[in-house]
Design a protein around this motif. Structure first.
Motif, PDB file in Angstrom:
ATOM      1  N   HIS A 238       0.833  -1.203   0.000  1.00 39.59           N
ATOM      2  CA  HIS A 238       0.000   0.000   0.000  1.00 39.59           C
ATOM      3  C   HIS A 238       0.872   1.260   0.000  1.00 39.59           C
ATOM      4  CE1 HIS A 238      -2.612   2.988   2.276  1.00 39.59           C
ATOM      5  NE2 HIS A 238      -3.384   2.649   1.250  1.00 39.59           N
ATOM      6  N   ARG A 239       0.795   1.993  -1.101  1.00 41.02           N
ATOM      7  CA  ARG A 239       1.662   3.162  -1.307  1.00 41.02           C
ATOM      8  C   ARG A 239       3.141   2.748  -1.212  1.00 41.02           C
ATOM      9  NH1 ARG A 239      -1.618   7.482   2.638  1.00 41.02           N
ATOM     10  NH2 ARG A 239      -3.673   6.522   2.362  1.00 41.02           N
TER      11      ARG A 239
ATOM     12  N   GLU B  58       1.291  -0.437  -5.145  1.00 40.75           N
ATOM     13  CA  GLU B  58       0.079   0.350  -5.360  1.00 40.75           C
ATOM     14  C   GLU B  58       0.358   1.839  -5.514  1.00 40.75           C
ATOM     15  OE1 GLU B  58      -2.079   1.996  -2.443  1.00 40.75           O
ATOM     16  OE2 GLU B  58      -3.932   2.133  -3.572  1.00 40.75           O
TER      17      GLU B  58
ATOM     18  N   ASP C 265      -1.171   5.429  -6.142  1.00 43.08           N
ATOM     19  CA  ASP C 265      -2.347   6.295  -6.317  1.00 43.08           C
ATOM     20  C   ASP C 265      -1.968   7.328  -7.367  1.00 43.08           C
ATOM     21  OD1 ASP C 265      -3.821   5.053  -4.253  1.00 43.08           O
ATOM     22  OD2 ASP C 265      -2.923   6.358  -2.738  1.00 43.08           O
TER      23      ASP C 265
ATOM     24  N   HIS D 159      -1.122  10.457  -3.114  1.00 45.84           N
ATOM     25  CA  HIS D 159      -2.408  10.042  -2.569  1.00 45.84           C
ATOM     26  C   HIS D 159      -3.501  11.062  -2.809  1.00 45.84           C
ATOM     27  CE1 HIS D 159      -5.424   9.458   0.709  1.00 45.84           C
ATOM     28  NE2 HIS D 159      -5.310   8.220   0.310  1.00 45.84           N
TER      29      HIS D 159
ATOM     30  N   GLU E 244      -4.551   3.301  -8.662  1.00 45.08           N
ATOM     31  CA  GLU E 244      -5.854   3.859  -8.276  1.00 45.08           C
ATOM     32  C   GLU E 244      -6.020   5.243  -8.883  1.00 45.08           C
ATOM     33  OE1 GLU E 244      -6.586   4.390  -4.061  1.00 45.08           O
ATOM     34  OE2 GLU E 244      -8.371   5.592  -4.474  1.00 45.08           O
TER      35      GLU E 244
ATOM     36  N   LYS F 175      -7.278   8.701  -8.499  1.00 45.81           N
ATOM     37  CA  LYS F 175      -7.665   9.530  -7.353  1.00 45.81           C
ATOM     38  C   LYS F 175      -8.499  10.736  -7.815  1.00 45.81           C
ATOM     39  CE  LYS F 175      -6.158   7.762  -3.487  1.00 45.81           C
ATOM     40  NZ  LYS F 175      -7.192   7.245  -2.539  1.00 45.81           N
TER      41      LYS F 175
ATOM     42  N   GLN G 236      -8.207   0.400  -9.739  1.00 48.42           N
ATOM     43  CA  GLN G 236      -9.170   0.638  -8.650  1.00 48.42           C
ATOM     44  C   GLN G 236      -9.638   2.092  -8.618  1.00 48.42           C
ATOM     45  OE1 GLN G 236      -7.206   0.623  -4.810  1.00 48.42           O
ATOM     46  NE2 GLN G 236      -5.194   0.870  -5.735  1.00 48.42           N
TER      47      GLN G 236
ATOM     48  N   PHE H 134     -12.501   4.786  -6.068  1.00 47.48           N
ATOM     49  CA  PHE H 134     -13.598   4.995  -5.117  1.00 47.48           C
ATOM     50  C   PHE H 134     -14.855   5.488  -5.828  1.00 47.48           C
ATOM     51  CE2 PHE H 134     -10.349   5.155  -1.690  1.00 47.48           C
ATOM     52  CZ  PHE H 134     -10.989   4.385  -0.732  1.00 47.48           C
TER      53      PHE H 134
ATOM     54  N   LEU I 228     -13.569   0.371  -4.944  1.00 47.12           N
ATOM     55  CA  LEU I 228     -13.236   0.696  -3.558  1.00 47.12           C
ATOM     56  C   LEU I 228     -14.469   1.230  -2.854  1.00 47.12           C
ATOM     57  CD1 LEU I 228      -9.853   2.565  -4.207  1.00 47.12           C
ATOM     58  CD2 LEU I 228     -10.137   0.230  -3.361  1.00 47.12           C
TER      59      LEU I 228
ATOM     60  N   TYR J  31      -8.556  -2.759   2.825  1.00 48.46           N
ATOM     61  CA  TYR J  31      -7.471  -1.856   3.220  1.00 48.46           C
ATOM     62  C   TYR J  31      -7.754  -1.352   4.618  1.00 48.46           C
ATOM     63  CZ  TYR J  31     -10.824   1.879   2.128  1.00 48.46           C
ATOM     64  OH  TYR J  31     -11.939   2.693   2.097  1.00 48.46           O
TER      65      TYR J  31
ATOM     66  N   PHE K 286      -4.421  -4.866   1.406  1.00 46.49           N
ATOM     67  CA  PHE K 286      -3.479  -3.755   1.260  1.00 46.49           C
ATOM     68  C   PHE K 286      -2.785  -3.563   2.610  1.00 46.49           C
ATOM     69  CE2 PHE K 286      -6.707  -2.901  -1.905  1.00 46.49           C
ATOM     70  CZ  PHE K 286      -6.039  -2.317  -2.968  1.00 46.49           C
TER      71      PHE K 286
HETATM   72  O1  G3P Z   1      -6.684   1.720  -2.615  1.00 45.82           O
HETATM   73  C1  G3P Z   1      -6.844   0.991  -1.452  1.00 45.82           C
HETATM   74  C2  G3P Z   1      -6.610   1.938  -0.401  1.00 45.82           C
HETATM   75  O2  G3P Z   1      -5.381   2.516  -0.722  1.00 45.82           O
HETATM   76  C3  G3P Z   1      -7.673   2.990  -0.387  1.00 45.82           C
HETATM   77  O3  G3P Z   1      -7.361   3.921   0.504  1.00 45.82           O
HETATM   78  O4  G3P Z   1      -6.984   6.268   0.835  1.00 45.82           O
HETATM   79  O5  G3P Z   1      -5.089   4.690   1.013  1.00 45.82           O
HETATM   80  O6  G3P Z   1      -6.012   5.252  -1.190  1.00 45.82           O
HETATM   81  P1  G3P Z   1      -6.299   5.081   0.264  1.00 45.82           P
END
Ligand code: G3P
Ligand code: CA
Length: 368
Positions: free
Chosen positions: A41-42, A68, A70, A83, A177, A179, A214, A216, A235, A309, A350
């Motif tokens: 994650h990130r 991952e 963003d 992010h 992802e 954003k 991915q 949201f 998401l 996540y 994640f």
């Molecule tokens: O993409 C999964 C998770 O990363 C979603 O939350 O805010 O960390 O991007 P966020």
């Protein structure tokens, strides 16, 4: 251990929640081969400032199946890894007097937000900035790396994944992802055409490519569905609604999307669900885990894989069941948290701490 946690763990020995359904490899259209998917994650953001090449590389070396990024955009239309568009929390932009005039206030998904925004910088300008740790009070170790790394472009992340795949003799997937897609589209800087062309250009828009995409939001995933040959992941948050729904007056919320009927609708355009972990096992007012919801079962019945996540080692983020102390920055028992969630039948997760998730996945003592 709370009664709720004991109840979940009992499931592991008695009747694994996954016993009657196919593996991820069988359920995803693209046959990703791991039984349990670990997404950095990130990057490895528990150990390095997030969304830097150093963070992604460390996650891959720790064993992550996917890294991952963003994605947001620059003024000149280059996808970069951050992010959020506003970058004062994760870069040293405030210490650059030459960019002082770019500080502004914008409505970001309906929230007045003040700072510096990636879409106001050219890539060349952004490249003069350096990443800093987002949560220095919790992750003091990471601050040693402040000022050392650039903001990476999406192309640089792809290049890194290809180089490390060769070096490590296993494929390092990417899990990008989009954003704030509505926010960017309204400024004439839609993310999706760039994302599609980047995947095309890199030979990654094909069935079997180790890629998940991915979002949201819903409408951009629906629009991407016929353009992409890789799995899409919807998401969801434990509260609220997708901003594209809010923006168009659609009254549906994430709670509607994660109902059994809502998940069947998701399955018409997506292949997976990326829920907040609290939607799988909620917490009580004191932070202790309650009983699992039916979300994993309902998602699987709809044909969706489930990657919740975000799993993090510090007490600050753990359920009260697994905290080691009242000190937010100290590590608690992430092994136990992951084991508890795996017992619900999730297909992957994640995590900011890839090393722990891989060790948990590989530890037969924990898995029995
Ligand atoms: O993409 C999964 C998770 O990363 C979603 O939350 O805010 O960390 O991007 P966020
Ligand atoms: Ca993300």
């Amino acid at each position: 251990m709370t009664v709720a946690v004991a109840a979940v763990l009992t499931l592991v020995g008695a009747a694994p929640a996954t016993a009657d359904r196919p593996t991820v490899a069988q359920t995803t259209a693209d046959g990703h081969g791991d039984d349990f998917t670990v997404v950095g994650h990130r990057g490895a953001s528990g150990y390095r400032p997030e969304h830097t090449l150093a963070s992604y590389e460390l996650a891959a070396r720790m064993g992550a199946d996917y890294i991952e990024p963003d994605l947001v955009t620059t003024k000149d239309g280059v996808l970069v890894a951050r992010h959020e568009p506003e970058i004062s929390g994760t870069t040293d932009v405030a210490r650059h007097p030459e960019f002082a005039s770019l500080k502004t206030t914008k409505s970001l998904d309906g929230v007045a937000t003040t700072g510096w925004f990636t879409e106001d910088f050219t890539l060349a300008q952004l490249k003069t900035l350096r990443a800093v740790e987002r949560i220095p009070a919790v992750r003091q170790h990471n601050t040693m790396y402040d000022g050392r790394y650039e903001i990476p472009t999406f192309q640089e992340v792809i290049d890194l994944s290809k180089r490390l795949s060769r070096e490590l003799h296993r494929e390092i997937g990417i899990y990008p992802e989009t954003k704030h897609p509505t926010y960017f589209r309204k400024q004439g800087k839609a993310l999706e055409p760039k994302l599609v062309s980047m995947l095309d250009k890199n030979g990654l828009n094909r069935r079997g490519a180790k890629v998940f995409v991915q979002s949201f939001e819903v409408s951009n995933l629906k629009a991407l569905d016929p353009q992409l040959n890789v799995p899409l992941v919807q998401l969801t948050s434990a509260t609220g609604a997708p901003f594209d729904f809010v923006d168009t007056g659609d009254p549906r919320t994430y709670a509607d999307i994660t109902s059994a009927a809502g998940l069947r609708e998701v399955a018409t355009y997506a292949d997976g669900l990326g829920p907040d972990k609290n939607q799988i096992i909620p917490r009580d007012a004191a932070g202790f885990l309650l009983s699992p919801t039916s979300l994993v079962r309902d998602a699987h019945r709809a044909g969706l894989t489930v990657h919740p996540y975000t799993f993090r080692a510090e007490n600050s983020f753990l359920p009260a069941d697994f905290r080691s102390s009242a000190i937010p920055a100290e590590y608690g028992d992430l092994f136990a948290e992951i084991a508890t969630f795996r017992a619900t039948g999730i297909d992957g997760l994640f995590t900011d701490n890839t090393d722990v998730a891989i060790a948990q996945r590989d530890d037969r003592l924990v898995r029995r």
